[in-house]
Design a protein around this motif. Structure first.
Motif: not given
Lengths: 130, 320
Positions: B291, B244, B293
């Motif tokens: 956070s 992440r 991807g």
């Protein structure tokens, strides 16, 4: 037969994009029970993606009872999605078209309309759960 | 192709997309090393790839990709260590070599041959040759059999080379930079045609490239080589799910970095962006951190810039 596409900038996992497209086609009646989905080979030779990705998408659709795989024959639509009859869909579509037309005349652009529609939809869902 | 491998992939079961059941190991390297004139091109490489995967082998130039692929294909012998293909040590038995096809970077074609002659040549050299498959593929691609190979476009030559390799009906296809020197359309066409061949034959593929974006959707296993060592080996979906990009206040960054492996760390006066490997046991509860991807390209670049970090499966006991 539907043609699957990919949006590389969407950030959505490839197999989920395929799942969403099939569901979308089921909702709109583009895909009907009995229709065959493109074979894994057809999809990968079109989109240059890994066959396991397509298999994963089709497995997910099968798990939800929407399609069924028949060995040697292909993958077939089992049931359609979405409530209401075809006639209802046609009526609501033309209602909505009239609404969009009215918005345009009043000077609203696409984002304005989307925002409006989403907000009404959210309100209505909130009333339901309240 | 054995029956149990067919069932392991798309065949059998309830439909054409039965999940893989206990795939055998297609490729296994243990302590693999190669030295050329006193220089280590490859050092202590250990990895294991299940059957049915399309493996992207990426790394900067000189990282040892070609050396690794030549060792897998049995074209050179290792200085140390060993490599097995479907359990068989490479380079010791002709039977093991017959299961592997190798497509070198300079396409192994003869310019003076017609496409048909190229197929006859392949037929002559390979006992398991599938002539019908080769002809069907070339017909689908509209490549005339009577044309001299030297007169074809670069993309068509790549397609002929790929068709010859696929017609050998290998269980493992090894390709060294198959997309180098091709324009974007030809690159996409070659990948489409490769994916169709994988769907049809269920073979395992290992291909090298230094352009990660070409491989993003085609490969489901990633191996990163850097400075002659394996830096990453793992399933693409799992790698993406466990990494992440964490953004938050710079003054708290050291605390976060102490709790999980950080691959890249970029800080300004106030904000820190950390690309971290997040396990299931390391959630971030602090609302000041966000956070998001990462994509495959970001992941690979971050690791390549930090050659001292690795993402490898925990070592497992191998019984030999």
């Amino acid at each position: 037969m539907i043609k699957l596409r990919l949006d590389p900038s969407s950030g959505v996992a490839t197999y989920l994009q395929l799942v969403h497209q099939v569901k979308h086609a089921l909702r709109l009646g583009v895909l009907m029970p009995g229709d065959r989905l493109p074979t894994i080979k057809e999809v990968v030779s079109d989109l240059a993606i890994n066959p396991n990705t397509v298999a994963k998408a089709y497995r997910e659709l099968e798990r939800e009872g929407l399609v069924v795989g028949r060995p040697g024959l292909g993958t077939f639509v089992q049931r359609s999605l979405g409530g209401g009859s075809m006639a209802d869909h046609t009526r609501f579509r033309s209602d909505l078209a009239r609404w969009v037309h009215g918005c345009r005349e009043a000077g609203l652009d696409q984002e304005d309309m989307e925002a409006l529609f989403t907000s009404v939809l959210t309100d209505s869902l909130r009333e339901e759960t309240a | 192709m054995t029956a149990d491998r067919m069932v392991g992939m798309f065949g059998g079961g309830s439909g054409e997309f039965t999940p893989p059941v206990q795939s055998p190991t297609a490729l296994e390297a243990i302590g693999l090393a190669k030295r050329y004139r006193g220089m280590w091109a490859l050092r202590d490489c250990s990895l294991s790839v299940p059957a049915g995967r399309v493996v992207a082998l990426v790394g900067p130039n000189g990282a040892g990709k070609s050396t690794f692929l030549h060792l897998v294909a049995g074209l050179i012998a290792p200085t140390r260590g060993s490599v097995r293909v479907f359990g068989e040590p490479v380079g010791q038995r002709a039977a093991a070599l017959a299961r592997v096809a190798f497509l070198a970077q300079d396409k192994p074609l003869y310019d003076g041959f017609t496409v048909a002659e190229m197929l006859r040549f392949g037929h002559h050299l390979n006992p398991g040759w599938d002539d019908a498959l080769a002809r069907q593929r070339l017909a689908e691609l509209d490549i005339p059999l009577n044309r001299k190979v030297g007169k074809l476009s670069g993309g068509q030559q790549a397609q002929v080379a790929l068709s010859v390799a696929v017609a050998k009906r290998p269980d493992l296809l090894v390709m060294d930079e198959p997309l180098a020197n091709l324009d974007p359309v030809a690159r996409h066409d070659v990948m489409r045609s490769l994916m169709a061949a994988v769907a049809e034959t269920q073979m395992t593929v290992v291909l090298s490239s230094h352009v990660v974006s070409d491989l993003t959707n085609a490969c489901d296993w990633l191996v990163v080589l850097n400075r002659g060592q394996v830096q990453i080996s793992g399933e693409v979906d799992e790698l993406l799910a466990t990494h992440r990009m964490l953004s938050g206040p710079a003054e708290l960054a050291d605390g976060v970095a102490a709790r999980m492996p950080v691959i890249s760390d970029s800080r300004s006066e106030r904000q820190a962006d950390l690309l971290a490997r997040t396990g299931p046991g390391t959630p971030l509860h602090d609302p000041r951190w966000s956070s998001s991807g990462v994509n495959l390209e970001e992941l690979v670049l971050a690791y390549l810039r930090r050659p001292d970090t690795t993402s490898l499966p925990r070592p497992t006991l191998t019984i030999s």
